[in-house]
Design a protein around this motif. Structure first.
Motif, PDB file in Angstrom:
ATOM      1  N   PHE A  17      45.467   4.089  79.406  1.00 51.87           N
ATOM      2  CA  PHE A  17      46.290   5.259  79.720  1.00 51.87           C
ATOM      3  C   PHE A  17      46.192   6.309  78.620  1.00 51.87           C
ATOM      4  CE2 PHE A  17      50.445   7.301  78.978  1.00 51.87           C
ATOM      5  CZ  PHE A  17      50.487   8.118  80.102  1.00 51.87           C
ATOM      6  N   ALA A  18      46.309   5.872  77.349  1.00 50.51           N
ATOM      7  CA  ALA A  18      46.238   6.816  76.232  1.00 50.51           C
ATOM      8  C   ALA A  18      44.888   7.525  76.206  1.00 50.51           C
ATOM      9  CB  ALA A  18      46.478   6.074  74.915  1.00 50.51           C
ATOM     10  N   ALA A  19      43.814   6.781  76.451  1.00 49.24           N
ATOM     11  CA  ALA A  19      42.478   7.383  76.456  1.00 49.24           C
ATOM     12  C   ALA A  19      42.353   8.425  77.564  1.00 49.24           C
ATOM     13  CB  ALA A  19      41.418   6.293  76.627  1.00 49.24           C
ATOM     14  N   LEU A  20      42.896   8.132  78.735  1.00 48.72           N
ATOM     15  CA  LEU A  20      42.817   9.070  79.858  1.00 48.72           C
ATOM     16  C   LEU A  20      43.645  10.331  79.604  1.00 48.72           C
ATOM     17  CD1 LEU A  20      43.005   6.552  82.840  1.00 48.72           C
ATOM     18  CD2 LEU A  20      41.033   7.945  82.174  1.00 48.72           C
ATOM     19  N   LEU A  46      47.003  18.052  85.853  1.00 47.53           N
ATOM     20  CA  LEU A  46      45.742  17.320  85.664  1.00 47.53           C
ATOM     21  C   LEU A  46      46.017  15.914  85.135  1.00 47.53           C
ATOM     22  CD1 LEU A  46      42.630  17.324  85.682  1.00 47.53           C
ATOM     23  CD2 LEU A  46      42.705  18.189  83.331  1.00 47.53           C
ATOM     24  N   ILE A  47      46.943  15.799  84.192  1.00 42.84           N
ATOM     25  CA  ILE A  47      47.297  14.477  83.668  1.00 42.84           C
ATOM     26  C   ILE A  47      47.894  13.610  84.769  1.00 42.84           C
ATOM     27  CG2 ILE A  47      48.840  13.253  82.082  1.00 42.84           C
ATOM     28  CD1 ILE A  47      48.529  15.665  80.168  1.00 42.84           C
ATOM     29  N   LEU A  48      48.774  14.167  85.575  1.00 47.71           N
ATOM     30  CA  LEU A  48      49.382  13.406  86.673  1.00 47.71           C
ATOM     31  C   LEU A  48      48.313  12.901  87.645  1.00 47.71           C
ATOM     32  CD1 LEU A  48      52.518  15.599  87.557  1.00 47.71           C
ATOM     33  CD2 LEU A  48      52.505  13.390  86.395  1.00 47.71           C
ATOM     34  N   THR A  49      47.280  13.705  87.862  1.00 42.95           N
ATOM     35  CA  THR A  49      46.235  13.343  88.819  1.00 42.95           C
ATOM     36  C   THR A  49      45.206  12.392  88.219  1.00 42.95           C
ATOM     37  OG1 THR A  49      46.498  15.563  89.756  1.00 42.95           O
ATOM     38  CG2 THR A  49      44.579  14.312  90.467  1.00 42.95           C
ATOM     39  N   SER A  50      44.947  12.521  86.912  1.00 41.91           N
ATOM     40  CA  SER A  50      43.848  11.785  86.288  1.00 41.91           C
ATOM     41  C   SER A  50      44.257  10.493  85.582  1.00 41.91           C
ATOM     42  CB  SER A  50      43.132  12.681  85.269  1.00 41.91           C
ATOM     43  OG  SER A  50      42.682  13.867  85.865  1.00 41.91           O
ATOM     44  N   ALA A  51      45.440  10.482  84.973  1.00 42.18           N
ATOM     45  CA  ALA A  51      45.797   9.375  84.074  1.00 42.18           C
ATOM     46  C   ALA A  51      46.542   8.241  84.757  1.00 42.18           C
ATOM     47  CB  ALA A  51      46.631   9.906  82.906  1.00 42.18           C
ATOM     48  N   PHE A  52      47.021   8.457  85.980  1.00 42.90           N
ATOM     49  CA  PHE A  52      47.841   7.450  86.650  1.00 42.90           C
ATOM     50  C   PHE A  52      47.134   6.941  87.905  1.00 42.90           C
ATOM     51  CE2 PHE A  52      50.691  10.246  84.314  1.00 42.90           C
ATOM     52  CZ  PHE A  52      51.447   9.323  83.588  1.00 42.90           C
ATOM     53  N   ALA A  53      46.890   5.633  87.933  1.00 44.12           N
ATOM     54  CA  ALA A  53      46.151   5.022  89.047  1.00 44.12           C
ATOM     55  C   ALA A  53      47.101   4.572  90.147  1.00 44.12           C
ATOM     56  CB  ALA A  53      45.347   3.828  88.536  1.00 44.12           C
ATOM     57  N   ASN A  54      46.602   4.597  91.350  1.00 42.01           N
ATOM     58  CA  ASN A  54      47.390   4.159  92.504  1.00 42.01           C
ATOM     59  C   ASN A  54      47.305   2.630  92.619  1.00 42.01           C
ATOM     60  OD1 ASN A  54      48.852   4.072  94.814  1.00 42.01           O
ATOM     61  ND2 ASN A  54      47.604   5.540  95.940  1.00 42.01           N
ATOM     62  N   SER A  55      47.820   1.949  91.609  1.00 37.74           N
ATOM     63  CA  SER A  55      47.675   0.491  91.553  1.00 37.74           C
ATOM     64  C   SER A  55      48.645  -0.244  92.459  1.00 37.74           C
ATOM     65  CB  SER A  55      47.857   0.007  90.104  1.00 37.74           C
ATOM     66  OG  SER A  55      49.065   0.480  89.564  1.00 37.74           O
ATOM     67  N   GLY A  56      49.759   0.391  92.807  1.00 44.96           N
ATOM     68  CA  GLY A  56      50.762  -0.293  93.616  1.00 44.96           C
ATOM     69  C   GLY A  56      50.441  -0.336  95.090  1.00 44.96           C
TER      70      GLY A  56
END
Length: 297
Positions: free
Chosen positions: A68-71, A92-102
């Protein structure tokens, strides 16, 4: 074939939400509020109440934090190079750094690696949700009301208060009465399918004519290509067993998180761009995930 065995069953659940929204035009915000304030806290509590605090959980936490920190760093550097303002940088951070893992990653892992993989996917998903409930809210709120509002909003997120009681109960071997735990489990088990349907509904509301293709291309590249590569490299730093490493990499390769689109809507942080990013990365991920799973299998 991996697409038909793993990807297609998940797509069909998204599609059901998509069709419901196209036909009935449902107000998504009340449903997303129920998910954020009731279903997700129950799932978080259930997970930490039952998941042993072992070395695998430590590796999940440390690798997820580093990824997460790297992204975030990659997103900020990219945004500054492109001379974007604070609101666009946050989007951009909201779109790039957070994965749809759930509502995407966990089902994919279940179909791809079975219950053994799912045992790793759930705590990963929960920790990702913690990162989203803290940093996702922060980045969504900071461009609208500043740091004070962002911090105040983070402190209101209920998932942040479900972890400590669950961990303490487990560590001190204090059991919740079966009938009460059954209620928590019942609510928590609803979380993933409900949020999957919400994602399909959100995708139905995206206006394809207003897509910011340049910024979405940047976000998609970070989310679908840079993220799994970073995840793999970070996993090499630790003595992680192959199945856990594969699950971490797959979860890192997920498209943009639907939850951050909810946050963008609530705080009006370029919601059209964030939702569009979720749509485009989700569609593109059908191909990228099929390719990645074929390598890892």
């Amino acid at each position: 074939m991996i697409f038909f065995e793993v990807i297609l069953p998940v797509i069909l659940i998204f599609f059901s939400g998509y069709m419901i929204q196209k036909i009935f035009k449902v107000d998504i915000k009340p449903i997303s509020t129920i998910s954020i304030y009731i279903l997700m806290p129950a799932l978080v509590f259930q997970t930490f109440y039952t998941t042993p605090l072992d070395s695998n959980l430590f590796y999940i936490v440390i690798t997820s934090t580093l990824i997460f920190a790297a992204l975030v760093v990659v997103s900020i550097v990219t945004s500054r190079l492109c001379k974007q303002d604070t609101e666009q940088e946050s989007a951009l951070i909201l779109t790039s750094a957070f994965a749809n893992s759930g509502n995407y990653g966990a089902p994919i892992v279940l179909f791809a690696f079975g219950q053994a993989g799912m045992n790793y996917a759930v705590p990963l998903m929960v920790f990702h949700s913690i990162l989203m409930s803290v940093f996702g809210v922060y980045f969504a709120a900071r461009s609208q009301g500043g740091i004070k509002l962002a911090v105040r909003t983070v402190l209101k997120q209920p998932t942040n208060y479900a972890i400590l009681p669950a961990v303490l109960l487990q560590e001190f071997h204090i059991s919740i009465p079966d009938n009460f735990y059954a209620s928590i489990e019942l609510v928590g088990n609803c979380c993933i399918p409900v949020v999957m349907i919400i994602l399909g509904m959100q995708l139905a509301d995206v206006n394809a004519k207003k897509l910011e293709w340049g910024n979405i291309s940047i976000a998609s590249g970070i989310r679908l290509i840079a993220s799994p590569i970073l995840a793999y490299l970070i996993c090499l730093m630790f003595p992680i067993e192959p199945l856990l490493r594969n699950v971490i990499v797959i979860m890192a390769a997920m498209p943009s998180a639907a939850t951050t689109a909810m946050y963008a809507i609530q705080f009006n942080t370029k919601p059209q761009f964030v939702s569009s990013g979720t749509l485009i990365t989700t569609v593109l991920s059908f191909g990228t995930l099929t390719f990645l799973l074929s390598i890892l299998h």
